[in-house]
Motif scaffolding. Structure first.
Motif, PDB file in Angstrom:
ATOM      1  N   ARG A  46       0.874  -1.154  -0.013  1.00 26.09           N
ATOM      2  CA  ARG A  46       0.009   0.048   0.033  1.00 26.09           C
ATOM      3  C   ARG A  46       0.921   1.113   0.169  1.00 26.09           C
ATOM      4  O   ARG A  46       0.528   2.357  -0.802  1.00 26.09           O
ATOM      5  N   GLU A  47       2.024   1.263   0.739  1.00 27.49           N
ATOM      6  CA  GLU A  47       2.910   2.524   0.749  1.00 27.49           C
ATOM      7  C   GLU A  47       3.571   2.748  -0.615  1.00 27.49           C
ATOM      8  O   GLU A  47       3.438   3.848  -0.855  1.00 27.49           O
ATOM      9  N   ALA A  48       4.054   1.596  -1.322  1.00 26.07           N
ATOM     10  CA  ALA A  48       4.336   1.847  -2.488  1.00 26.07           C
ATOM     11  C   ALA A  48       3.322   2.326  -3.605  1.00 26.07           C
ATOM     12  O   ALA A  48       3.733   3.053  -4.451  1.00 26.07           O
ATOM     13  N   MET A  49       2.108   1.756  -3.383  1.00 26.35           N
ATOM     14  CA  MET A  49       1.128   2.122  -4.370  1.00 26.35           C
ATOM     15  C   MET A  49       0.656   3.433  -3.963  1.00 26.35           C
ATOM     16  O   MET A  49       0.534   4.567  -4.881  1.00 26.35           O
ATOM     17  N   ARG A  50       0.687   3.903  -2.761  1.00 27.13           N
ATOM     18  CA  ARG A  50       0.210   5.527  -2.366  1.00 27.13           C
ATOM     19  C   ARG A  50       1.337   6.531  -2.882  1.00 27.13           C
ATOM     20  O   ARG A  50       0.891   7.614  -3.465  1.00 27.13           O
ATOM     21  N   LEU A  51       2.560   6.107  -2.982  1.00 28.26           N
ATOM     22  CA  LEU A  51       3.792   6.905  -3.423  1.00 28.26           C
ATOM     23  C   LEU A  51       3.761   6.934  -4.919  1.00 28.26           C
ATOM     24  O   LEU A  51       3.711   8.109  -5.425  1.00 28.26           O
ATOM     25  N   SER A  52       3.292   6.102  -5.550  1.00 32.05           N
ATOM     26  CA  SER A  52       3.110   5.944  -7.026  1.00 32.05           C
ATOM     27  C   SER A  52       2.083   6.654  -7.476  1.00 32.05           C
ATOM     28  O   SER A  52       2.093   7.544  -8.350  1.00 32.05           O
ATOM     29  N   SER A  59      12.107  13.163 -12.491  1.00 30.68           N
ATOM     30  CA  SER A  59      13.203  13.469 -13.123  1.00 30.68           C
ATOM     31  C   SER A  59      14.369  13.086 -12.138  1.00 30.68           C
ATOM     32  O   SER A  59      14.540  12.526 -11.247  1.00 30.68           O
ATOM     33  N   LEU A  60      15.418  12.929 -13.274  1.00 28.73           N
ATOM     34  CA  LEU A  60      16.710  12.473 -12.666  1.00 28.73           C
ATOM     35  C   LEU A  60      17.268  13.407 -11.497  1.00 28.73           C
ATOM     36  O   LEU A  60      17.823  12.779 -10.544  1.00 28.73           O
ATOM     37  N   LYS A  61      17.203  14.498 -11.790  1.00 23.96           N
ATOM     38  CA  LYS A  61      17.615  15.678 -10.983  1.00 23.96           C
ATOM     39  C   LYS A  61      17.046  15.576  -9.645  1.00 23.96           C
ATOM     40  O   LYS A  61      17.667  15.710  -8.697  1.00 23.96           O
ATOM     41  N   ALA A  62      15.592  15.404  -9.855  1.00 29.18           N
ATOM     42  CA  ALA A  62      14.973  15.025  -8.148  1.00 29.18           C
ATOM     43  C   ALA A  62      15.408  14.037  -7.627  1.00 29.18           C
ATOM     44  O   ALA A  62      15.673  13.962  -6.347  1.00 29.18           O
ATOM     45  N   PHE A  63      15.618  12.906  -8.327  1.00 27.81           N
ATOM     46  CA  PHE A  63      16.036  11.730  -7.803  1.00 27.81           C
ATOM     47  C   PHE A  63      17.555  11.758  -7.256  1.00 27.81           C
ATOM     48  O   PHE A  63      17.741  11.231  -5.778  1.00 27.81           O
ATOM     49  N   TYR A  64      18.564  12.294  -7.885  1.00 20.77           N
ATOM     50  CA  TYR A  64      19.865  12.492  -7.391  1.00 20.77           C
ATOM     51  C   TYR A  64      19.851  13.642  -6.396  1.00 20.77           C
ATOM     52  O   TYR A  64      20.534  13.122  -5.319  1.00 20.77           O
ATOM     53  N   LEU A  65      19.279  14.476  -6.250  1.00 21.62           N
ATOM     54  CA  LEU A  65      19.208  15.509  -5.213  1.00 21.62           C
ATOM     55  C   LEU A  65      18.772  14.970  -3.870  1.00 21.62           C
ATOM     56  O   LEU A  65      19.176  14.762  -2.853  1.00 21.62           O
ATOM     57  N   PHE A 119      11.248  15.911  -5.453  1.00 22.56           N
ATOM     58  CA  PHE A 119      12.045  15.669  -4.574  1.00 22.56           C
ATOM     59  C   PHE A 119      11.718  15.418  -3.013  1.00 22.56           C
ATOM     60  O   PHE A 119      12.085  14.565  -2.505  1.00 22.56           O
ATOM     61  N   MET A 120      10.498  16.245  -2.846  1.00 22.84           N
ATOM     62  CA  MET A 120      10.025  15.952  -1.254  1.00 22.84           C
ATOM     63  C   MET A 120       9.401  14.490  -1.034  1.00 22.84           C
ATOM     64  O   MET A 120       9.794  13.695  -0.095  1.00 22.84           O
ATOM     65  N   LEU A 121       8.914  14.088  -1.914  1.00 19.75           N
ATOM     66  CA  LEU A 121       8.326  12.915  -2.025  1.00 19.75           C
ATOM     67  C   LEU A 121       9.530  11.587  -1.987  1.00 19.75           C
ATOM     68  O   LEU A 121       9.293  10.734  -1.063  1.00 19.75           O
ATOM     69  N   LEU A 122      10.414  12.049  -2.741  1.00 21.18           N
ATOM     70  CA  LEU A 122      11.497  11.138  -2.991  1.00 21.18           C
ATOM     71  C   LEU A 122      12.399  10.864  -1.652  1.00 21.18           C
ATOM     72  O   LEU A 122      12.756  10.026  -0.991  1.00 21.18           O
ATOM     73  N   LEU A 123      12.644  12.068  -1.210  1.00 23.51           N
ATOM     74  CA  LEU A 123      13.285  12.512   0.138  1.00 23.51           C
ATOM     75  C   LEU A 123      12.751  11.522   1.395  1.00 23.51           C
ATOM     76  O   LEU A 123      13.350  10.925   1.949  1.00 23.51           O
ATOM     77  N   SER A 124      11.417  11.684   1.336  1.00 20.42           N
ATOM     78  CA  SER A 124      10.649  11.194   2.674  1.00 20.42           C
ATOM     79  C   SER A 124      10.717   9.501   2.418  1.00 20.42           C
ATOM     80  O   SER A 124      10.736   8.987   3.290  1.00 20.42           O
ATOM     81  N   ARG A 125      10.398   9.188   0.998  1.00 17.92           N
ATOM     82  CA  ARG A 125      10.772   7.640   1.086  1.00 17.92           C
ATOM     83  C   ARG A 125      11.915   7.093   1.244  1.00 17.92           C
ATOM     84  O   ARG A 125      12.204   6.074   1.991  1.00 17.92           O
ATOM     85  N   MET A 126      13.024   7.541   0.924  1.00 22.76           N
ATOM     86  CA  MET A 126      14.216   7.315   1.061  1.00 22.76           C
ATOM     87  C   MET A 126      14.687   7.372   2.844  1.00 22.76           C
ATOM     88  O   MET A 126      15.355   6.519   3.250  1.00 22.76           O
TER      89      MET A 126
END
Length: 609
Positions: A96-102, A409-415, A320-327
């Motif tokens: 569910r968490e993976a689906m919610r982020l998607s 984007s790659l920039k958001a992921f990398y940052l 960026f914020m969504l990816l950072l919170s997931r990481m």
């Protein structure tokens, strides 16, 4: 209603290096149909899939049309998803968490959180994942992982789905369930295309269309039930009764048979559709409304694709914020890795402290103190360089699936990836420093301690940048070789000059600038020994306390004239340089064309030799 997207191509060819993989083929994939691309190993199935999905354009000739119009990648990329063979899912997240982020990444801010939750609930129910929605992804079975991989890409209702070998590694039950799932998705109006090696007889007849290729040519295209009559009429070969037609077709693939089948099907220009053969040119005039309405079953309530949206549904900041919170969540849940790091820093700190106990203020052991500084620098370099070397290649595989399907984007992921490590590297660094600094009896002055700790952290961050660069460029096996091989010359240059004093060659002075570790080590040494530092000779048998004036140690380490603060420029330069190179490496690694060109160039070089 899901928009109809029909794909057809003609005279499609693809050349990689000197090898012609796809040879002037034609074909058509219709919305509402589940189509299987079949063929022996090396036939060109994956190459064709990559070309149709838009990941490969270099070396491609021919035409690709979407709904009768020339394909525009900017629009088509928003309409299709590509589910790769490996079911690599984000670890330490529930389904569910993976689906919610998607849903948050792919649906965008124009939809409410309540609507996104409704989409997630609908897809979980449709794909039979409700029972495992609170299960962590690394504990799912093979069939469940495949369903989750599909579910993650359904949240924005893509009309085109490409799948690479979706049945690989699954048992018979899971294979049948997976194909039935794909059949359901196609019956809702989607264009579903998958590659498959050799299906069973019962599974072969489930597909609406099969597209068979061999040696880069089309040998059959049409409904599965017409394959046996086609073999008989085209090549004069009769399939034995109760024999798998797909197996028989591949068993008789000799060169002359391939040519006969290719000529009979006009290299894909003809579609065997029931008792008649339909030409692709005639088929282009058909509309989606002519499709049998009985094939449309339950439709998931998801907004249709808007071809005028931006490249990504969300802004860079939101990504960026969504990816950072997931990481950050994943790192917090990786309790084993977290404790291993803590134990590693504590044990290493006490070992270094015991080895160099009380050397910090002993003028009779000046070079032991230098070894202490070098040892701390090497600890931070190897520790933080090797972690991304060994872990990032796997993370890149997971990231590719999300990036290729336009999550972010790659920039958001990398940052986000870069900043997510800071809350862990800095506390661990101070844990190690808090042990070794007092045990080695270094001066308890805030200024000197701050410089020492600051340069240690900079060495850790810069070394991590080197590890990220290697991890993004090589796989785990090659990276484990390249990593130590890269750090060895950096270390040799860093320690060059020990005991040389003023006799170091002027050229070497500039050569040493190629080692970022040298900048960090000089910063540490000058911080500890300059600014009027006076040391004591703790050995009573030492007749002359030569190094009581600590600046003499700096001189004999060939660091005379250096200062603490200017070393920051060198460290920051390499920190930024390695991070930029790592991003460029990641970008190129995510470009299939770049990889193909590199392979082609290497092949040419090897053949010339």
């Amino acid at each position: 209603m899901i928009p109809a997207v029909d794909i057809d191509f003609s005279d499609l060819s693809y050349t990689a290096g000197r090898r012609r993989i796809i040879k002037g083929i034609s074909g058509s994939f219709k919305s509402g149909h589940l189509t299987a691309i079949m063929g022996p190993s090396g036939a060109g199935k994956s190459s064709l899939m990559n070309i149709l999905a838009g990941y490969v354009t270099a070396g491609v000739s021919g035409s690709i049309n979407v709904n009768g119009e020339p394909r525009r990648l900017a629009t088509f990329n928003k309409q299709k998803v590509y589910i790769m063979q490996e079911d690599l899912l984000q670890p330490y997240l529930t389904v569910r968490e993976a689906m919610r982020l998607s849903s948050r990444l792919k649906l965008g801010p124009q939809h409410s959180e309540q609507f996104k939750e409704h989409v997630v609930d609908d897809i979980l129910e449709t794909l039979g994942l409700v029972m495992c929605q609170n299960t962590f992804t690394d504990r799912l079975s093979g069939g469940q992982r495949k369903r989750v991989s599909v579910a993650l890409e359904l949240v924005d209702n893509p009309p085109v789905i490409f799948l690479d070998e979706p049945t690989t590694g699954l048992d018979v039950v899971s294979i049948n369930n997976t194909v039935q799932l794909l059949k359901l998705l196609a019956s809702q109006g989607r264009t579903v295309v998958c590659t498959i090696h050799q299906p069973s007889a019962s599974l072969f007849n489930v597909f609406d269309r099969v597209f068979m290729i061999a040696t880069g040519k089309v040998i059959y295209q049409g409904v599965p039930q017409q394959l046996v009559p086609f073999l008989s009429s085209a090549a004069g070969l009769d399939c034995p009764e109760h024999y798998n037609a797909a197996d028989f077709a591949f068993e008789i693939l000799q060169k002359n048979v391939i040519e006969l089948m290719t000529d009979a099907i006009q290299n894909g220009r003809t579609i065997k559709n029931g008792d008649v053969a339909t030409d692709i040119v005639e088929r282009r005039s058909l509309t989606h409304s002519e499709m049998d309405s009985s094939r449309i079953t339950k439709t998931v309530d998801i907004p249709p694709i808007n071809t005028f949206t931006m490249n990504y549904p969300n802004s860079f900041y939101t990504q960026f914020m969504l990816l950072l919170s997931r990481m950050m969540l994943q790192k917090r849940r990786n309790v084993t890795g977290w404790w291993l790091q803590i134990i590693h820093h504590i044990i290493s700190g006490f070992l270094v402290g015991i080895i160099f106990v009380k050397v910090g203020n002993d003028a009779s052991r000046p070079f032991d103190n230098f070894k202490f500084c070098l040892c701390c620098s090497v600890f931070f370099m190897y520790t933080h360089c090797m972690i991304p070397v060994l872990t990032y290649p796997i993370e890149v595989k997971v990231m590719k699936r999300e990036y290729f399907n336009r999550w972010y984007s790659l920039k958001a992921f990398y940052l986000a990836k870069t900043l997510s490590t800071l809350p862990f590297i800095i506390p661990l660094a101070f844990l190690f420093i808090g042990i070794v600094y007092p045990m080695s009896d270094q001066p308890l002055e805030l200024k000197r301690f701050s410089w020492f700790a600051g340069y240690c952290v900079l060495i850790a961050l810069t070394s991590e940048g080197l590890g990220v660069l290697i991890g993004f460029t090589f796989n785990c096996t090659n990276g484990s070789v390249v990593g130590p091989s890269s750090m060895a010359p950096i270390l040799m240059l860093a320690m060059h000059g020990m005991g040389y004093g003023l006799s170091i060659h002027p050229i070497m002075y500039w050569v040493l600038k190629f080692s970022y570790l040298r900048f960090g080590l000089v910063g540490i040494i000058t911080a500890l020994f300059l600014d009027g530092r006076r040391m004591e000779c703790l050995d009573p048998e030492e007749p002359i306390c030569f190094y009581r004036d600590a600046k003499l140690i700096v001189r004999d380490l060939s660091m005379e004239g250096e200062e603490t603060a200017p070393q920051l420029i060198g460290m920051i330069f390499y920190l930024v340089l390695l991070r930029v190179l790592a991003f460029l490496s990641l970008r190129y690694r995510c470009t299939i064309e770049f990889n193909s060109q590199i392979v082609g160039y290497l092949t040419k070089i090897i053949k010339r030799k």
